[in-house]
Design an enzyme around this catalytic site. Structure first.
Site, PDB file in Angstrom:
ATOM      1  N   ASN A 102     -11.138  -4.081   4.088  1.00 33.06           N
ATOM      2  CA  ASN A 102      -9.766  -4.463   5.040  1.00 33.06           C
ATOM      3  C   ASN A 102      -9.859  -4.001   6.259  1.00 33.06           C
ATOM      4  OD1 ASN A 102      -6.949  -4.539   5.359  1.00 33.06           O
ATOM      5  ND2 ASN A 102      -7.200  -2.383   6.279  1.00 33.06           N
ATOM      6  N   GLU A 103      -9.576  -4.755   7.460  1.00 30.95           N
ATOM      7  CA  GLU A 103      -9.764  -4.741   8.916  1.00 30.95           C
ATOM      8  C   GLU A 103     -11.205  -3.988   9.136  1.00 30.95           C
ATOM      9  OE1 GLU A 103      -6.124  -2.912  10.335  1.00 30.95           O
ATOM     10  OE2 GLU A 103      -5.081  -4.816  10.115  1.00 30.95           O
ATOM     11  N   GLU A 110       1.006  -1.167   0.042  1.00 40.00           N
ATOM     12  CA  GLU A 110       0.060   0.094   0.048  1.00 40.00           C
ATOM     13  C   GLU A 110       0.771   1.359   0.032  1.00 40.00           C
ATOM     14  OE1 GLU A 110      -2.071   1.093   3.708  1.00 40.00           O
ATOM     15  OE2 GLU A 110      -0.865  -0.432   4.639  1.00 40.00           O
TER      16      GLU A 110
HETATM   17  O1  AHR Z   1       0.425  -2.636   7.556  1.00 37.04           O
HETATM   18  C1  AHR Z   1       0.212  -1.566   8.185  1.00 37.04           C
HETATM   19  C2  AHR Z   1      -1.424  -1.470   8.396  1.00 37.04           C
HETATM   20  O2  AHR Z   1      -1.618  -2.201   9.399  1.00 37.04           O
HETATM   21  C3  AHR Z   1      -2.341  -1.550   7.501  1.00 37.04           C
HETATM   22  O3  AHR Z   1      -2.420  -0.239   6.439  1.00 37.04           O
HETATM   23  C4  AHR Z   1      -3.638  -1.640   8.072  1.00 37.04           C
HETATM   24  O4  AHR Z   1      -4.152  -2.782   7.245  1.00 37.04           O
HETATM   25  C5  AHR Z   1      -2.885  -2.452   9.332  1.00 37.04           C
HETATM   26  O5  AHR Z   1      -3.705  -1.926  10.370  1.00 37.04           O
END
Ligand code: AHR
Length: 670
Positions: free
Chosen positions: A373-374, A51
């Site tokens: 995501n999460e 990312e």
């Molecule tokens: O890897 C860093 C961060 O950790 C990511 O962006 C997130 O998905 C997680 O909290």
């Protein structure tokens, strides 16, 4: 700052009895049973996660050298730009929004007012890049920029890469005579054979004529991997390719979600010529140029021989904004369907045709889509409804795709809410640990529930050492990976995070990372080298392995707010970790052994049921004197694997494993 978004994870009481023995017991022994069929290893076991974090793309993998190339990093000042005024030349620079470049996203330009400029009195604009511009000998750089002037006779410009103080010119070219219409100019800048490599350089566009000149999208590219226009850095790509990743999970991570729905990764705005991409505020405190757009992610996969694992925005943004399931979510579902069509559609489809217009007529192979995501962080607990809506729409149109949920895994975060209405193909679990926590939890999949969906460990890392982790972390990471291999029937995929960090002060937002770099050079952390060892010697079958008399070390577990009472305060953590796999094709057995302590340990190895095992083999060993040892820009190869020939192997042998080491023993069954 999203950095604060840390918690994790509740190591659970594990059935480690088979692996744990009191300290100072008799010799450790392992039995590997080749008479049993073993477990097929997932070919997608090891991939990469990426990312825009830590200047991973801008100032990192994406090879653009100019920082703030479209002057939008700051509303008020042309940050990262300075004015050049040589020998009494006089000029000023300022942001100017009055003259956008027509039909583009280039709305803010940099105005140079050259008050006094004459021969020998040069004025201009200078950019110092992402902590410097890298100069190498015999290298061709491609500079380009948009420019216009109101001077009746036009303004001649020169473009150069020169030392930060302007005294040394490394490469220079005429930039052309600028006139009243916005136009894009491009030149090649070639350095000579005798140029000394440096990062202490800048890009300058200058004139010796008075007048006013506006600039936009000022760009400088070094040679890129496979010579792709708008491409990636060669050294970093090579490091990634060497990991032999099966897949790339993108575009996040938090970067997918955005701080708000409006600042999510809007893939449609990352397509086409870079002048059409508005860029956006990322989630890690800086603006993303989106030069690394959806197609670039896919081509990056292509260049690594990896498949994409596409994470689609699923209606939840980092600062808590959610779009619950229902009609309001439908446009986002459609956005995901369009995105999948862009990746996979043929030329008869709207988005497949767009991909072809963008330069890639052939569809990409896509098998995995992650929904969000999460989402365990979604306090309104709307994921069940949101997931269902995405799941049903994607399934209906693309029944062949495997869908990944971000909840229902067994990590702490995934347990924060439940997905009840649909069964995903995989669940994404995230583990960020200290090295000792990770070693303590390294056997978690040995006793994992076998009936549910497969596991995608979509983010994980032992987090000691910054900006890249040290050997202690690599030992713990190896212990965890050995557990993944032993349990390949459950763990289908995994990818460490974060992958990349710009090691300059200010480059890092997340403290533990795999690969570090400045603008000129890069290095892999000990864990990087260990992961390469694991993926290069993966094989296709995980062999049953039984370990006995493994010594332990005591570990005082720090208090954990989430599970204060779940574990006793002092744990006995194994000091050795094992995995055995084989490659039917190469007729080899790979025995991976982690020795996590500072003294050598001998292990008796018994390959039950083996046919022939050659006496001669190979050992690849990553080790160092101290567990805190690490690699850096200044010492990039302090902790790297060493390969040597080994004799005395066979169906039974004993081997002395070095202190603080990860070893892959390659045994030939030929
Ligand atoms: O890897 C860093 C961060 O950790 C990511 O962006 C997130 O998905 C997680 O909290």
């Amino acid at each position: 700052m999203p950095v604060a978004r840390r918690r994790f994870r509740a190591p659970r009481l594990l059935s480690l009895a088979a692996l744990i023995a009191p300290l100072a017991m008799a010799q450790t022994a392992i039995k590997i049973d080749l008479a049993k069929p073993g477990i097929p290893l997932s070919p997608t076991l090891y991939g990469l996660m990426t990312e825009e974090i830590n200047y991973s793309y801008d100032g990192g993998l994406y090879a653009e050298l100019v920082r703030n190339r479209v002057f939008k990093d700051d509303d008020k000042a042309p940050v990262h730009w300075s004015v050049v005024q040589d020998a009494g030349g006089s000029a000023a620079i300022a942001l100017d929004q009055r003259f956008p470049v027509a039909d583009t996203a280039l709305t803010t330009s940099l105005r140079l007012d050259a008050m006094h400029a004459a021969q020998g009195h040069r004025v201009g604009i200078a950019n110092a890049g992402y902590w410097g511009i890298p100069v190498k000998p015999n290298t061709r750089y491609r500079a380009s920029f948009y420019a216009r002037t109101t001077n009746a006779g036009g303004v001649p410009l020169t473009v150069s890469i020169e030392g930060a103080d302007g005294k040394t010119v490394y490469a220079q070219a005429e930039g052309g005579r600028i006139n009243s219409e916005w136009k894009r100019y491009s030149v090649n800048l070639n350095t000579g054979a005798k140029v000394k490599p440096t990062t202490n350089a800048r890009l300058v566009i200058a004139t010796e004529s008075p007048g006013t000149v506006w600039f936009n999208q000022v760009s400088l590219f070094p040679p890129t991997y496979r010579d792709r226009p708008n491409g990636n850095r060669v050294d970093l790509m090579q490091k990634l390719v060497d990991m032999k990743p099966a897949f790339l999970r993108f575009p996040g991570g938090n970067f997918l979600e955005g701080e708000t729905v409006a600042t999510r990764f809007k893939w449609k705005e990352t397509l086409g010529p870079i002048e059409q991409r508005p860029g956006h505020r990322g989630t890690w405190g800086y603006r993303s140029s989106d030069g690394m757009g959806l197609l670039e992610f896919l081509e990056w996969c292509e260049d690594m021989g990896a498949e994409p694992v596409l994470a689609v925005f699923a209606g939840y943004a980092l600062h808590g904004e959610t779009i619950p399931g229902g009609p309001d979510l439908q446009p986002f579902v459609q956005e995901a369907l369009d995105e999948i069509e862009y990746v996979t559609g043929d030329l008869s489809t709207k988005w497949g045709a767009q991909r072809a217009r963008d330069g890639h007529p052939a569809p990409f192979k896509l098998r995995y889509v992650e929904i969000g995501n999460e989402d365990g962080f979604d306090k309104q607990k709307t994921y069940d409804g949101r997931y269902t809506q995405f799941h049903d729409a994607i399934r209906a149109k693309y029944p062949q795709l495997k869908l990944i949920s971000t909840v229902n895994g067994k990590d702490w975060l995934s347990q924060q809410q439940k997905l009840t209405s649909r069964v995903p193909d995989l669940v994404d679990e995230h583990y960020y640990y200290s090295p000792m926590e990770m070693m303590n939890d390294a056997a978690r999949y040995d006793s994992y529930e076998r009936k549910g969906p497969k596991v995608f460990i979509g983010e994980w890392a032992a987090r000691e050492g910054e900006p890249t982790t040290n050997l202690h972390s690599a030992l713990a990471d190896a212990a965890f990976m050995a557990g993944m291999e032993r349990n390949a029937d459950v763990v289908e995929m995994s990818c460490y995070a974060p992958l990349l960090v710009n090691a300059n002060p200010g480059g890092m937002q997340w403290t533990s990372n795999l690969i570090g770099y400045d603008v000129q050079s890069s290095y892999g952390s000990p864990s990087y080298h260990m992961q390469k060892m694991f993926s290069n010697y993966l094989g296709n079958v995980s062999l049953p392995l039984h370990a006995e008399k493994v010594s332990t070390q005591s570990w005082q577990r720090p208090p954990n707010k989430e599970t204060p009472l779940e574990l006793p305060p002092v744990m006995q953590v194994p000091t050795m970790f094992f995995s055995a796999t084989k490659s039917d094709q190469r007729r080899e057995i790979y025995l991976k052994v982690v020795n996590a302590i500072g003294s050598a340990q001998t292990v008796q190895v018994d390959l039950t049921g083996a046919g022939k095992v050659a006496a001669q083999g190979k050992a690849i060993v990553l080790a160092s004197a101290k567990k805190e040892d690490t690699n850096t820009i200044a010492e990039p190869t302090k902790v790297v694997p060493v390969t040597s020939e080994v004799k005395g192997l066979g169906k039974q042998f004993s081997y002395n494993f070095a202190p603080y080491s990860v070893t892959v023993l390659v045994l030939s069954t030929n």
